[in-house]
Enzyme design. Structure first.
Site, mmCIF file in Angstrom:
data_model
loop_
_atom_site.group_PDB
_atom_site.id
_atom_site.type_symbol
_atom_site.label_atom_id
_atom_site.label_comp_id
_atom_site.label_asym_id
_atom_site.label_seq_id
_atom_site.Cartn_x
_atom_site.Cartn_y
_atom_site.Cartn_z
ATOM 1 N N SER A 126 0.824 -1.205 0.000
ATOM 2 C CA SER A 126 0.000 0.000 0.000
ATOM 3 C C SER A 126 0.857 1.254 0.000
ATOM 4 C CB SER A 126 -0.914 0.035 1.218
ATOM 5 O OG SER A 126 -1.626 1.262 1.218
ATOM 6 N N LYS A 141 -4.395 -6.699 3.414
ATOM 7 C CA LYS A 141 -4.384 -5.550 2.485
ATOM 8 C C LYS A 141 -5.812 -5.228 2.028
ATOM 9 C CE LYS A 141 -3.375 -2.247 -0.114
ATOM 10 N NZ LYS A 141 -3.676 -2.172 -1.484
ATOM 11 N N HIS A 165 -7.448 -3.380 4.729
ATOM 12 C CA HIS A 165 -6.878 -2.016 4.682
ATOM 13 C C HIS A 165 -7.652 -1.175 3.673
ATOM 14 C CE1 HIS A 165 -4.469 0.904 2.440
ATOM 15 N NE2 HIS A 165 -3.825 1.173 3.559
ATOM 16 N N ASN A 166 -7.916 -1.751 2.520
ATOM 17 C CA ASN A 166 -8.635 -0.995 1.491
ATOM 18 C C ASN A 166 -10.083 -0.728 1.881
ATOM 19 O OD1 ASN A 166 -6.235 -1.239 0.090
ATOM 20 N ND2 ASN A 166 -7.231 -1.598 -1.864
ATOM 21 N N GLU A 188 -9.911 2.055 4.025
ATOM 22 C CA GLU A 188 -9.599 3.220 3.162
ATOM 23 C C GLU A 188 -10.892 3.801 2.554
ATOM 24 O OE1 GLU A 188 -6.385 2.526 0.180
ATOM 25 O OE2 GLU A 188 -7.830 3.198 -1.315
#
Ligand code: 6PG
Length: 478
Positions: A128, A182, A185-186, A189
């Site tokens: 990222s 990940k 995480h997105n 986000e």
């Protein structure tokens, strides 16, 4: 000269990762399907370190020291399978294939299992930080076997972002764990950006604060508990004036948000895990609704708003800041809850403090808050929910009155705040002594004999709704 790592797929992300590796002293073999990209990279940046130019995957593989490390940076999905298929016969037992793209973690699990049968390591790595992060230091989330990390980890740690000198890269767990983290995480986000958007909309529509003035507010917010990359760049975007028209840049951009899919994957996975990730889900749906331009245009002429009038409370801007903070905290709590559920489901020993620690720099959601989140999970501390960690229980409770005022104001004025409001509903749902789920259970039992538990007795029960309404102990649950 042999290379310590090969990179295939030299679009911006691949090229920047290759350059980052070379700038950190590694010899990097380069490959791209069309050699022009390789040559363009070498022409522009060849002086940054030691590169080996190759024209075929065979040449790439031949140029590598053993065990070989080949990093793939191609579009997620079928292109990754295709490169693996071509690489696999060229490699030997113990070699490592690294997929640094935004692949779906189930694909990574499948690929890892298939390649392990051939004694090859497959490492799905979440990366990222966008293009700049890839070049200057991203946050890196590697999965795959522990053994492969022993060989690969030091390189990844060296090229990663640093937070107070600490590498933002840790081994996350086996097979698809890195890509799963990940993906979450997105998801966070998406929610982070949506709550920022809701704050902007409320400040503009309810309080009439224009983008340039909001830029100053966001800059100010960036010095406190909200301090983060996304708040920082929000100030930058809001301060920007369109050259062509002289209007605020945000006013000339079409208000339909795109997505490449990682947010959607997060929500699908949350549903499968039974993890109530409502804020993240609402942020994905908000992008979806924004993109239904045809329906939105029609609705503008048909659906009445019946907005009320509201006298804004004093300190409204601070209220909005607190609503943003609280909603953001809920998104993190929900994302972390999902990680906990996935750890059980997939047998991953996810270290929540380490995951928070490697999100502190390099990645898109980097924020001061993550240092406190890391501390909340440090050592033996295992709060059942982030919001129950003492420091956060206190800070979110302090935000509640403002949060309620902002949601109520937005609802009165017809300003959609799906993440502000659903996060508040989550907070209330979590803390309420009784939920209407008891009624849901009653209904399920009436129409489908789905049974229920009692608050005052062990066992599973069913009421004979169609007979004398007496209660029987149920043996089967269905
Ligand atoms: C990152 C980002 C990145 C992602 C973009 C686009 O961590 O660097 O998450 O991986 O590709 O943010 O995502 P959407 O197009 O779905 O918004």
């Amino acid at each position: 000269m042999s290379a310590q790592i090969g990179v295939t797929g030299l679009a911006v992300m691949g090229a920047n990762l290759a350059r980052n590796l070379a700038r950190n002293g590694y010899t990097v073999a380069l490959h791209n399907r069309s050699v022009e990209k390789t040559d363009a990279l070498l022409e522009k940046h060849g002086g940054e370190g030691d590169f080996i130019r190759t024209e075929s995957l065979q040449e790439l593989v031949d140029s590598l020291e053993k065990p070989r490390r080949v990093l793939i940076m191609v579009k997620a999905g079928a292109p990754v399978d295709s490169v693996i298929e071509q690489l696999e016969p060229l490699l030997e037992a113990g070699d490592i294939i690294i997929d640094a793209g935004n692949s779906h973690y189930e694909d990574t699990r499948r690929r890892e299992a298939a390649l392990a049968e051939k004694n090859l390591h497959f490492v799905g790595v979440g990366v990222s930080g966008g293009e700049e992060g890839a070049l200057l230091g991203p946050s890196i989330m590697p999965g795959g076997s522990r053994e492969s990390y022993d060989s690969l980890g030091p390189m990844l740690e060296k090229i990663s972002a640093k937070y107070n000198g600490e590498a933002c890269c840790r081994w996350i767990g086996t097979d698809g764990a890195g890509h799963f983290v990940k993906m979450v995480h997105n998801g966070i986000e998406y929610a982070d950006m949506q709550v920022i958007g809701e704050a902007y909309d409320v400040l503009r529509t309810a309080a009439g604060i224009e983008p340039a003035d909001q830029a100053k507010i966001f800059t100010e917010w960036n010095t406190g508990t909200l301090s983060s990359f996304l708040i920082e760049i929000t100030a930058e975007v809001l301060a920007h004036t369109d050259d062509r028209t002289g209007k605020p840049f945000v006013d000339v951009v079409v208000d339909s948000a795109g997505q490449k899919g990682t947010g959607r994957w997060t929500v699908v996975s949350a549903l499968e895990l039974g993890s109530p990730t409502s804020g993240i889900a609402e942020s994905v749906f908000a992008r979806g609704l924004s993109s239904q331009r045809g329906q939105r245009e029609l609705a503008q002429g048909i659906l009445e708003g019946h907005e009320g009038t509201v006298e804004l409370p004093e300190g409204f801007v601070e209220d909005v800041r607190l609503a943003l903070y609280a909603s953001k905290l809920v998104s993190y709590a929900q994302g972390i809850d999902m990680l906990t559920a996935a750890a059980t489901e997939y047998g991953w020993d996810l270290k929540l403090d380490e995951i928070a620690s490697l999100w502190r720099a390099g990645c898109i959601i980097r924020a001061e808050l993550l240092d406190d989140i890391m501390k909340a999970y440090a050592g033996d501390a295992r709060p059942a929910n982030l919001l129950l960690a003492p420091a956060f229980a206190e800070s979110i409770a302090g935000a509640v009155p403002a949060w309620r005022r902002v949601v109520a104001t937005a609802v009165q004025l017809g300003i959609p705040v799906p993440v502000f409001s659903s996060s508040l509903a989550y907070y209330d749902g979590l803390r309420r002594k009784r939920l209407p789920a008891a009624l849901t259970q009653g209904l399920r039992d009436l129409f489908g004999a789905h049974t229920y538990n009692r608050v005052d007795a062990e066992g599973t029960f069913h009421t004979l709704w169609g007979e004398d309404r007496s209660e029987v102990e149920a043996v089967d649950t269905h």
